[in-house]
Design a protein around this motif. Structure first.
Motif, mmCIF file in Angstrom:
data_model
loop_
_atom_site.group_PDB
_atom_site.id
_atom_site.type_symbol
_atom_site.label_atom_id
_atom_site.label_comp_id
_atom_site.label_asym_id
_atom_site.label_seq_id
_atom_site.Cartn_x
_atom_site.Cartn_y
_atom_site.Cartn_z
ATOM 1 N N GLY A 1 13.382 16.064 -21.884
ATOM 2 C CA GLY A 1 13.338 14.693 -21.375
ATOM 3 C C GLY A 1 14.646 14.177 -20.806
ATOM 4 N N HIS A 2 15.664 15.031 -20.695
ATOM 5 C CA HIS A 2 16.969 14.602 -20.195
ATOM 6 C C HIS A 2 17.445 15.555 -19.102
ATOM 7 C CE1 HIS A 2 17.548 11.633 -23.402
ATOM 8 N NE2 HIS A 2 17.003 12.537 -24.209
ATOM 9 N N ASP A 3 18.336 15.056 -18.264
ATOM 10 C CA ASP A 3 18.954 15.885 -17.232
ATOM 11 C C ASP A 3 19.993 16.800 -17.874
ATOM 12 O OD1 ASP A 3 17.491 14.725 -15.180
ATOM 13 O OD2 ASP A 3 18.999 13.163 -14.812
ATOM 14 N N PRO A 4 20.347 17.895 -17.203
ATOM 15 C CA PRO A 4 21.420 18.749 -17.720
ATOM 16 C C PRO A 4 22.700 17.932 -17.893
ATOM 17 C CG PRO A 4 20.353 19.785 -15.838
ATOM 18 C CD PRO A 4 19.821 18.393 -15.929
ATOM 19 N N ARG A 5 23.468 18.260 -18.921
ATOM 20 C CA ARG A 5 24.700 17.516 -19.184
ATOM 21 C C ARG A 5 25.756 18.433 -19.767
ATOM 22 N NH1 ARG A 5 24.162 12.947 -22.732
ATOM 23 N NH2 ARG A 5 26.329 13.250 -23.230
ATOM 24 N N MET A 6 27.029 18.051 -19.614
ATOM 25 C CA MET A 6 28.119 18.784 -20.236
ATOM 26 C C MET A 6 27.999 18.540 -21.735
ATOM 27 S SD MET A 6 31.132 19.435 -21.590
ATOM 28 C CE MET A 6 32.875 19.240 -21.471
ATOM 29 N N ALA A 7 27.893 19.620 -22.515
ATOM 30 C CA ALA A 7 27.605 19.475 -23.941
ATOM 31 C C ALA A 7 28.655 20.128 -24.832
ATOM 32 C CB ALA A 7 26.219 20.056 -24.236
ATOM 33 N N GLY A 8 29.822 20.453 -24.282
ATOM 34 C CA GLY A 8 30.872 21.039 -25.105
ATOM 35 C C GLY A 8 31.645 22.101 -24.347
ATOM 36 N N THR A 9 32.549 22.775 -25.057
ATOM 37 C CA THR A 9 33.336 23.857 -24.473
ATOM 38 C C THR A 9 33.299 25.057 -25.406
ATOM 39 O OG1 THR A 9 35.371 23.045 -25.492
ATOM 40 C CG2 THR A 9 34.893 22.288 -23.258
ATOM 41 N N LEU A 10 33.653 26.215 -24.861
ATOM 42 C CA LEU A 10 33.599 27.439 -25.641
ATOM 43 C C LEU A 10 34.666 28.408 -25.152
ATOM 44 C CD1 LEU A 10 32.034 29.298 -27.688
ATOM 45 C CD2 LEU A 10 30.689 30.052 -25.736
ATOM 46 N N GLU A 11 35.376 29.031 -26.090
ATOM 47 C CA GLU A 11 36.307 30.114 -25.784
ATOM 48 C C GLU A 11 35.631 31.416 -26.198
ATOM 49 O OE1 GLU A 11 39.457 30.165 -24.443
ATOM 50 O OE2 GLU A 11 39.234 28.033 -24.055
ATOM 51 N N VAL A 12 35.584 32.380 -25.297
ATOM 52 C CA VAL A 12 35.003 33.688 -25.591
ATOM 53 C C VAL A 12 36.138 34.698 -25.646
ATOM 54 C CG1 VAL A 12 33.460 35.503 -24.755
ATOM 55 C CG2 VAL A 12 32.808 33.113 -24.503
ATOM 56 N N ALA A 13 36.273 35.379 -26.790
ATOM 57 C CA ALA A 13 37.318 36.385 -26.969
ATOM 58 C C ALA A 13 36.702 37.779 -26.933
ATOM 59 C CB ALA A 13 38.038 36.154 -28.295
ATOM 60 N N ASP A 14 37.493 38.752 -26.547
ATOM 61 C CA ASP A 14 37.048 40.134 -26.433
ATOM 62 C C ASP A 14 36.515 40.639 -27.774
ATOM 63 O OD1 ASP A 14 36.608 42.691 -25.451
ATOM 64 O OD2 ASP A 14 38.695 43.306 -25.652
#
Length: 96
Positions: free
Chosen positions: A65-78
């Motif tokens: 029921g909502h439009d796409p939105r910025m919902a956080g950040t993420l760091e991806v490590a090897d």
């Protein structure tokens, strides 16, 4: 008469260096929770869940029921598995 203060020696602990990001590294990302769609936007493109190139990502989530939105950040490590949980009531995704 002019008084001169002796300089005081202060030891400063070195700042720990941030873990360098392996430019060729990959880390698995698992997405759980209430979002109907999650996209991870980073310097090397946009991805869904799976093995992503190491780096920083913004999490874009779509909740019912909502439009796409910025919902956080993420760091991806090897080699490090990242699990994110998306919570509709908060309209946010967090690393767990």
């Amino acid at each position: 008469q002019l008084m001169v203060e002796e300089p005081v020696s202060v030891e400063v602990a070195p700042t720990p260096a941030a873990t360098p990001i392996n430019p060729d590294g990959r880390g698995p990302v698992i997405v759980m929770g209430d979002a109907t769609r999650v996209r991870l936007n980073g310097g090397r493109g946009t991805f869904g869940a799976g093995a992503l190139p190491s780096g920083s990502y913004t999490i874009q989530a779509t909740f019912e029921g909502h439009d796409p939105r910025m919902a956080g950040t993420l760091e991806v490590a090897d080699g490090e598995t990242a699990r994110i949980v998306c919570i509709a009531s908060l309209r946010r995704c967090e690393r767990r």
